[in-house]
Design a protein around this motif. Structure first.
Motif: not given
Length: 247
Positions: A123-127, A129-133, A147-149, A179-183
């Motif tokens: 996950v590539a989040a603009s938010y 950390e608390d919102v992305a979580t 697997v990664a954020m 190891d991520a199947e998609a982003l």
């Protein structure tokens, strides 16, 4: 003619929707209604943004278009309620829109991931950390492992909407994990529709972005069979035939 209405918060990247109309062809209409609140990426403000009275106003504004389905085009303003709360939010939107099928961008992500058979994602989040979580938790509830954020701590949707295409592409590309199947990129304020194919070619894997999955979800709700070669690998799956499981 299939008409899907979108309730969109404030203004940022809503031009992805008329672009999608052009890419999908003359059989699809994608009207957008705007609702307004604070665009801060903070939990209290996001809960207010997705409140029932705001979504009901969006449904009222869309009524003139006689939509076949309606989607709350906001990721953070839906997953912030948690899975059960997001279900109740969608049910309320459907009721406000006269009983037509309804969904939200958060469910669009989980349904798109299931349709593509994805189990592990980055996950590539603009938010912040608390919102992305909270988004990662929402995916986890649907059986999708993050697997990664990354979180980029961008304070408002307006700031995201001002990002250049080059900045968006760089942000997304830099967050890929082997190891991520998609982003996944969960922000409807980010213009991504024109970039998806390029990003998938660059990364060699599916890229799911907020406006992309939101539009696909609307097509799925209406039983549409539209496909496209121009909006990423997700759109090569006929929405009506997608196996998404329960919401």
């Amino acid at each position: 003619m299939t008409t899907i209405g979108f309730v969109y918060p404030d203004h940022a990247a809503e031009d992805d929707y008329p672009l999608a109309e052009k890419l999908l062809g003359s059989g699809v209409r994608l009207p957008v209604a705007h609702i307004y609140g604070t665009d801060l990426h903070a939990i209290p403000e996001l809960l207010d943004l997705g409140a029932p009275h705001r979504l009901a106003e969006g449904a009222r504004l869309l009524a003139e278009h006689r939509p076949d389905a309606v989607v709350w085009a906001c990721t953070s303003g839906s997953f912030v309620y948690g899975t059960q709360g997001a279900r109740e939010q969608v049910a309320g939107l459907s009721e406000a829109a006269g009983g037509i099928p309804a969904s939200s961008t958060s469910f669009a992500f989980t349904n798109a991931a299931r349709a593509m058979g994805l189990g592990k994602v980055a996950v590539a989040a603009s938010y912040p950390e608390d919102v992305a979580t909270m988004f990662a938790d929402f995916l986890g509830d649907a059986g999708i492992e993050v697997v990664a954020m990354s979180n980029h701590d961008i304070a408002t949707a307006a700031e995201v909407g001002r990002m250049t295409p080059e900045a968006v592409a760089d942000l997304i590309s830099s967050q890929d994990q082997p190891d991520a199947e998609a982003l996944l990129i969960p922000d409807t304020a980010m213009r991504t529709l024109a970039l998806v194919n390029t990003l998938e070619d660059r990364l060699g894997k599916p890229v799911l972005t907020a406006n992309q999955v939101t539009i696909w979800e609307g097509l799925r709700l209406t039983g549409a069979t539209s496909t496209s070669e121009t909006v990423g690998s997700l759109f090569r799956i006929p929405p009506a035939e997608a196996k998404v499981g329960g919401e």
